[in-house]
Design an enzyme around this catalytic site. Structure first.
Site, PDB file in Angstrom:
ATOM      1  N   GLU A   1       0.796  -1.229   0.000  1.00 36.64           N
ATOM      2  CA  GLU A   1       0.000   0.000   0.000  1.00 36.64           C
ATOM      3  C   GLU A   1       0.830   1.281   0.000  1.00 36.64           C
ATOM      4  O   GLU A   1       0.290   2.361  -0.194  1.00 36.64           O
ATOM      5  CB  GLU A   1      -1.016   0.000   1.152  1.00 36.64           C
ATOM      6  CG  GLU A   1      -0.431   0.005   2.540  1.00 36.64           C
ATOM      7  CD  GLU A   1      -0.357  -1.386   3.144  1.00 36.64           C
ATOM      8  OE1 GLU A   1      -0.187  -2.355   2.373  1.00 36.64           O
ATOM      9  OE2 GLU A   1      -0.457  -1.491   4.384  1.00 36.64           O
ATOM     10  N   ASN A   2       2.138   1.174   0.223  1.00 36.39           N
ATOM     11  CA  ASN A   2       2.971   2.377   0.078  1.00 36.39           C
ATOM     12  C   ASN A   2       3.273   2.688  -1.386  1.00 36.39           C
ATOM     13  O   ASN A   2       3.945   3.675  -1.668  1.00 36.39           O
ATOM     14  CB  ASN A   2       4.265   2.248   0.874  1.00 36.39           C
ATOM     15  CG  ASN A   2       5.111   1.063   0.458  1.00 36.39           C
ATOM     16  OD1 ASN A   2       4.575  -0.022   0.221  1.00 36.39           O
ATOM     17  ND2 ASN A   2       6.412   1.241   0.358  1.00 36.39           N
TER      18      ASN A   2
END
Lengths: 231, 218, 218, 231
Positions: B46-47
């Site tokens: 998710e980064n």
């Protein structure tokens, strides 16, 4: 357009006690190292910092926590910083924990002139307390407000004099979104290049979102979790 | 009884060809090591990564290339990098077919708690609230009981919630369970673990329907 | 009385160094030809350009590089390309300092109508509604009267509105006017045009405060 | 991941009468020429098309207007198409005109799981009729809903087998946003390349948003307004 300033000290001109800052980065990856040092040296205080994380004890935003310059943190995850946890649990530090996706979207919204939007994240949790809830497509959603900042500090790989930025790998993260949401956005780059050197088709942050730019120095780029496999 | 590796290995059996998958920190991360032969999945971090590869060889790590657990990683051919808003657009917009994450507590109605112990642990929810509020297919990977031996599969969560009614499956060191109609439905037992042992370790309603097979591993 | 070119030239005098500017179709497009020496502005085109340059030389036009008027254009050094959502993020988020657009009607309270004649012309609003609802600095470039000789500066718009109370300045073939406090405030006359002529051509309230200078051009 | 299909006919498999389609492009720039031809040949009818423009009489979406396959258009500007204007004024064609920025944002929102958001655009106009209005920062805003589509048809410059796309110049426009919002997103590209050939740092549309991809052919890339200067 020439938005180049000489160094981090010049770039932070105008910061005042009590202001709200956004700082790009995910963990220690892609953080504005030079701006953070300059903010520490400036001794500006009672600041609110919007940043996905709070650094570690002795690096990143941890530096401003050590000096107690931060009044309030707005973050999604602060698990790597013991001093942070101590200040929060003792009540010295105000903390607003926000789901990571909502944080990202709220920054983008702030930059994009969208004052509020609905998201499913946080429904039924304490994050939604006091917020409007409305069903869309049979599913409850929470109304979240845009975030903006007096200054946004971002770190890019390369940038040109007009403020166009490109980021390297996952050092991109929150940087482009926060760049949009700063009243004054300060970009520090590893390499400052002339206008025309970056391909217009592959600019991550168009220069319109950047008010000041400078080439940073002495990047430490500390790795939090060095994980490798054997050959 | 399964170790962490075997929990991950069992969850990997759920993967389907062509899926995009988000793996949380801890046991879920290990799932990437057990992708069944013949199927292709892409891991989302998710980064800002799609197509995350294995850890780098020593000396080849790049401070600018990390996963959501802040670990140095690599990219596979066909990977892409994007900002955090685009990343959660993928998650919220249900473009990710499976989310695997850890939990401190799961309730029989699918509620999950994994981000906060009031007055004690305040690390934050990171992306977990977005993930559980959005994904259609959420598998929790965790130990069946906590360090004190208390069940983590409850009638109702006691800790602050991360999401409501969202968990679809739980894989623990003892069992595989589906959550539906307000109960844990026992699907498989860990090798050598009896239904009674699972019942004893489960506080929430546990439905045992017919003969429960043991998990199999290749 | 000014021609279209002179209207654009007069508006160009409003440009300030470092501004990002969105120019609408028609007279506004011509403003780009009159940027005063010594100042730098960048032109935004809402289909996804920042740093739009002049038309290409014949034979060098690129079907993939057009402006919001669908005309072939070029890029200046330091230009960037982006999608339509990002483009309107710039506009809505007030990152663009000046918008110049045409109008069919402007009212004394700053309302503007320029997108629809019911039952007759239905081309659509394009980006105009986003632009006028967002920008802090909106200059309308148009003829003072329509083809029938009727004033386009009205007490109230008769056509469907594009935006309410948003126009800050109007530059016509006759005059420069600021809009504030519910009236047109006459700032400058076109060379050779009298205050009485402007009054006669203006249906909305026109405030004439003191001596009104003629426009000057370099 | 291999999302490659052989051609436009294969790529549009599953389109049905009455469906809603999104089509990328601004004017005739960056439109999915091959998909439009295949849709015309498929004779699918009563469709709703979400597209910033409606092509010209004999190209782009104009082709589907000629054949009266389109029941409803959702657009921001349709001024280049006489047949469109005729069908609209005669009432044969339903039309929903939407401010361009709202259209772009509503597509992005549809792809991003944001069911609704507030925007200042259209306040006080007929566009806001029947919609919720709320003040933020002392300024009225209109609540707009997300848009999604059964199929999104987009056109890119290059794409790889995993569906990663890059666009050329202003042919980008609505394409990346509509790619996000299609239940099935079909990408046609000028050049299909192997995975790994596109730089991961400079992908405009990550492959996760694309379900089918093919290399298009015979691109006409018609110019609407050829404007040049003399040397």
């Amino acid at each position: 357009m020439n938005k180049v300033v000489g160094n981090a000290q010049e770039a932070i001109q105008g910061v005042k006690d009590g202001m709200t800052f956004m700082l790009g980065g995910f963990g220690l990856c892609g953080i504005p190292e030079n701006a953070i040092s300059a903010l520490r040296d400036s001794a500006v205080k009672n600041i609110t910092c919007i940043s996905n994380n709070a650094g570690v004890d002795d690096f990143g935003l941890g530096l401003l926590l050590q000096t107690k310059q931060i009044k309030k943190m707005v973050s999604s995850y602060v698990g790597e910083n013991d001093e942070f946890e101590r200040q929060m649990l003792s009540g010295e530090l105000e903390v607003d924990l926000i789901p990571q996706g909502s944080l990202a979207e709220r920054c983008r919204a702030g930059g994009a002139g969208i004052p509020a939007f609905f998201t499913p994240a946080g429904y039924g949790t304490e994050v939604a307390e006091g917020k409007e809830v409305r069903d869309f497509n049979g599913k409850p959603h929470v109304l979240e407000l845009a975030l903006t900042a007096d200054f946004a500090f971002v770190k890019a790989w390369k940038g040109d004099r007009a403020g166009n930025l490109i980021f390297k790998s996952t050092a991109r993260n929150f940087n482009p979104l926060m760049a949009m949401a700063g009243k004054i956005t300060v970009a520090e780059v590893e390499e400052l290049v002339p206008e025309g050197e970056l391909d217009p088709n592959f600019i991550h942050t168009p220069g319109i979102f950047v008010q000041r730019i400078f080439e940073g120095k002495n990047y430490e780029k500390r790795i939090e979790q060095k994980t490798v496999r054997s050959r | 009884m399964l170790g962490k590796k075997e929990i991950a290995q069992r969850i990997a059996q759920e993967l389907q060809n062509g899926w995009y998958v988000n793996l949380g920190i801890g046991i879920p991360t290990l799932v990437a090591n057990f992708v069944p032969a013949g199927i292709t999945v892409e891991f989302q971090s998710e980064n800002g990564i799609l197509g995350m590869g294995p850890f780098p060889f020593d000396g080849e790590e790049d401070a600018d290339l990390i996963n959501a657990g802040k670990q140095t990683v690599t990219l596979q051919a066909g990977a892409s990098i994007f900002d955090s808003a685009t990343s959660f657009a993928m998650i919220r917009g249900q473009h990710v077919q499976l989310t695997v994450l850890g939990a401190m507590e799961v309730a029989e109605n699918g509620d999950i708690a994994n981000w906060k112990i009031p007055g004690r642990m305040v690390k934050g929810m990171g992306g977990a609230m977005d993930l559980v509020a959005s994904a259609e297919n959420i598998i929790v990977a965790m130990m069946h009981t906590n360090k004190k031996g208390e069940s983590k599969l409850l009638k109702q969560c006691s800790l602050p919630l991360t999401g409501v009614g969202c968990v679809t499956k739980v894989v623990t060191n003892l069992a595989v369970m589906e959550i539906k109609d307000g109960a844990f439905h026992l699907l498989e037992r860990a090798p050598g673990v009896s239904v009674d042992e699972i019942k004893a370790a489960t506080e929430g309603s546990l439905i045992v329907d017919g003969d429960i097979p043991e998990m199999t591993f290749d």
